[in-house]
Design a protein around this motif. Structure first.
Motif, PDB file in Angstrom:
ATOM      1  N   SER A 102       0.812  -1.215   0.000  1.00  0.00           N
ATOM      2  CA  SER A 102       0.000   0.000   0.000  1.00  0.00           C
ATOM      3  C   SER A 102       0.845   1.265   0.000  1.00  0.00           C
ATOM      4  O   SER A 102       0.295   2.377  -0.105  1.00  0.00           O
ATOM      5  CB  SER A 102      -0.936   0.012   1.216  1.00  0.00           C
ATOM      6  N   ASP A 103       2.155   1.136   0.112  1.00  0.00           N
ATOM      7  CA  ASP A 103       3.022   2.317   0.082  1.00  0.00           C
ATOM      8  C   ASP A 103       2.810   3.079  -1.228  1.00  0.00           C
ATOM      9  O   ASP A 103       2.798   2.489  -2.309  1.00  0.00           O
ATOM     10  CB  ASP A 103       4.493   1.903   0.221  1.00  0.00           C
ATOM     11  N   ALA A 104       2.671   4.366  -1.130  1.00  0.00           N
ATOM     12  CA  ALA A 104       2.326   5.194  -2.293  1.00  0.00           C
ATOM     13  C   ALA A 104       3.375   5.132  -3.394  1.00  0.00           C
ATOM     14  O   ALA A 104       3.060   5.363  -4.567  1.00  0.00           O
ATOM     15  CB  ALA A 104       2.121   6.642  -1.847  1.00  0.00           C
TER      16      ALA A 104
ATOM     17  N   THR B  21       8.285  -0.258  11.109  1.00  0.00           N
ATOM     18  CA  THR B  21       7.056   0.527  11.225  1.00  0.00           C
ATOM     19  C   THR B  21       5.856  -0.274  10.728  1.00  0.00           C
ATOM     20  O   THR B  21       4.790  -0.287  11.360  1.00  0.00           O
ATOM     21  CB  THR B  21       7.176   1.839  10.427  1.00  0.00           C
ATOM     22  N   VAL B  22       6.034  -0.956   9.588  1.00  0.00           N
ATOM     23  CA  VAL B  22       4.927  -1.745   9.036  1.00  0.00           C
ATOM     24  C   VAL B  22       4.672  -2.984   9.893  1.00  0.00           C
ATOM     25  O   VAL B  22       3.518  -3.315  10.213  1.00  0.00           O
ATOM     26  CB  VAL B  22       5.218  -2.148   7.572  1.00  0.00           C
ATOM     27  N   VAL B  23       5.733  -3.685  10.276  1.00  0.00           N
ATOM     28  CA  VAL B  23       5.588  -4.921  11.051  1.00  0.00           C
ATOM     29  C   VAL B  23       4.888  -4.652  12.383  1.00  0.00           C
ATOM     30  O   VAL B  23       4.072  -5.451  12.858  1.00  0.00           O
ATOM     31  CB  VAL B  23       6.966  -5.591  11.270  1.00  0.00           C
ATOM     32  N   LYS B  24       5.187  -3.506  12.978  1.00  0.00           N
ATOM     33  CA  LYS B  24       4.611  -3.161  14.283  1.00  0.00           C
ATOM     34  C   LYS B  24       3.079  -3.122  14.243  1.00  0.00           C
ATOM     35  O   LYS B  24       2.412  -3.358  15.257  1.00  0.00           O
ATOM     36  CB  LYS B  24       5.164  -1.806  14.741  1.00  0.00           C
ATOM     37  N   ARG B  25       2.531  -2.881  13.076  1.00  0.00           N
ATOM     38  CA  ARG B  25       1.074  -2.789  12.949  1.00  0.00           C
ATOM     39  C   ARG B  25       0.396  -4.158  12.904  1.00  0.00           C
ATOM     40  O   ARG B  25      -0.833  -4.243  12.846  1.00  0.00           O
ATOM     41  CB  ARG B  25       0.708  -2.007  11.687  1.00  0.00           C
ATOM     42  N   HIS B  26       1.197  -5.233  12.949  1.00  0.00           N
ATOM     43  CA  HIS B  26       0.637  -6.566  12.727  1.00  0.00           C
ATOM     44  C   HIS B  26       0.906  -7.542  13.874  1.00  0.00           C
ATOM     45  O   HIS B  26       0.790  -8.752  13.698  1.00  0.00           O
ATOM     46  CB  HIS B  26       1.171  -7.144  11.411  1.00  0.00           C
TER      47      HIS B  26
ATOM     48  N   GLN C 256       8.894 -11.569  -1.219  1.00  0.00           N
ATOM     49  CA  GLN C 256       7.729 -11.542  -2.108  1.00  0.00           C
ATOM     50  C   GLN C 256       7.374 -10.116  -2.517  1.00  0.00           C
ATOM     51  O   GLN C 256       6.886  -9.883  -3.629  1.00  0.00           O
ATOM     52  CB  GLN C 256       6.543 -12.220  -1.439  1.00  0.00           C
ATOM     53  N   LEU C 257       7.625  -9.162  -1.633  1.00  0.00           N
ATOM     54  CA  LEU C 257       7.408  -7.759  -1.971  1.00  0.00           C
ATOM     55  C   LEU C 257       8.262  -7.354  -3.164  1.00  0.00           C
ATOM     56  O   LEU C 257       7.786  -6.671  -4.089  1.00  0.00           O
ATOM     57  CB  LEU C 257       7.732  -6.878  -0.762  1.00  0.00           C
TER      58      LEU C 257
END
Length: 365
Positions: free
Chosen positions: A228-230, A252-257, A271-272
């Motif tokens: 979802s990164d712009a 930062t992204v991992v912390k949200r999960h 995979q990204l």
């Protein structure tokens, strides 16, 4: 016959690749190659500086230290092939990027590795600072290698996509028809995130063959969040670097999960790279993809790329006559030749510059 040296250290910051090459029309000949790893202390200092953790004094010191190391790398290359310095027309040195900020009113790209030191210590004319002129003309200053790809890798019968898997991944789209423009841009992270997470979690500088990632599974929610990164939806021309895609970005992204196994994060990062590279490629029925860069040594990454591209063929640039490791240093040797001959080195349709420009600053022997 003139020979040229290309010196390259990419965003992975693992060391300096050097190549001695000669050019004739649309062919090239590699005479010698050499790689010199960064001393660990210097590598750590460069990494900190690239994250804005350095004073002006420290940046100045790094410019000198890396300049000396680049010069030593060139000297070792020359020694290995027992060549007289006088037969080398010039050195093209990319330097080591500390920051690349291609947008905004005060855009810039900063490399260290003082070319004056290289010219002084080798006694060979050196060309450096390749990105600034393109940026002054309104371009991104990157990627620059598509001009080289177009010159040497083009085909009259096959649409070709050159996929460079460095710290950052970039593509060059070379249509078989001369009526269609060459395009190219940075698709997003490659080794930069894979290596950063591996080092942070295991202490190893990189994940050999993707073995650690193979122990994990793709976490779809995490992958969707990353995608979802712009940046990934931004239209070309575009370029990026570690100032955006770095360890802090991952955390930062991992912390949200919540709790995710480190190996699952590693597999998801791999995979990204695959998805962001493949989905941004132009498609055509007469197309083949040729990979280069350090990521070609990651077997799992190459396997997943091949699966995602099927039925399009995934090969590497060795099929086109140039080993994947030596594409970028060879490109900067060629860009040095372009500069010395007063010829443009950028592709405006790739970088977004106002027009073709002669790149680089010349530091005479």
């Amino acid at each position: 016959m003139d020979t040229w040296i290309g010196l390259m250290s990419g965003t992975s910051m693992d060391g300096i690749d050097a190549v001695l090459v000669s050019f004739q029309d649309n062919t090239l000949c590699i005479h010698e190659t050499f790689s010199k790893p960064y001393p660990e202390e210097l590598r750590q200092r460069l990494l900190l500086a690239s994250q804005n953790h350095a004073t002006p004094d420290e940046v100045g010191e790094l410019d000198t230290l890396t300049g000396v190391l680049f010069a030593e790398t060139a000297e070792q290359l020359i020694y290995n092939c027992s060549l007289d310095h006088s037969s080398i027309r010039a050195i093209g040195s990319h330097g080591q990027t500390l920051r690349h900020q291609p947008s905004g009113p005060s855009h810039f790209s900063l490399q260290v590795g003082n070319p004056s030191i290289i010219a002084e210590k080798t006694g060979i004319t050196t060309i450096g600072d390749f990105r600034s002129r393109d940026m002054a003309a309104g371009g991104q200053g990157a990627p620059l290698v598509p001009a080289f790809h177009k010159h040497f890798f083009g085909s009259g019968s096959e649409d070709r996509c050159i996929l460079n898997l460095g710290g950052i991944a970039n593509i060059t789209w070379i249509p078989s028809s001369s009526g269609r423009p060459v395009t190219g841009f940075d698709t997003g992270p490659a080794n930069a995130l894979i290596d950063a997470w591996c080092h942070d979690q295991t202490g190893r500088l990189y994940d050999e063959d993707g073995r650690w990632a193979q122990e994990g599974i793709v976490q779809q929610a995490l992958l969707t969040d990353m995608l979802s990164d712009a940046y990934f939806e931004r239209p070309a021309p575009k370029s990026t670097g570690k100032e955006k895609f770095n360890l802090d970005w991952i955390k930062t992204v991992v912390k949200r999960h919540g709790e995710i196994r480190p190996e699952d994060v590693q597999r998801t990062l791999l995979q990204l790279t695959v998805i962001t590279a493949v989905r941004q490629m132009p498609q055509s029925p007469a197309m083949a993809v040729y990979a280069c860069g350090g990521g070609t040594r990651n077997r799992l990454l190459m396997k997943e790329l091949a699966l995602a591209l099927s039925p399009v063929r995934l090969l590497d640039t060795a099929e086109l006559g140039l080993d994947p490791q030596w594409v970028e240093p060879t490109a900067f040797a060629w860009l040095a030749r372009q500069t010395m001959e007063g010829k443009p080195g950028n592709l405006p349709e790739v970088t977004g510059a106002k027009g073709p420009r002669i790149l680089g600053a010349i530091y005479p022997a």
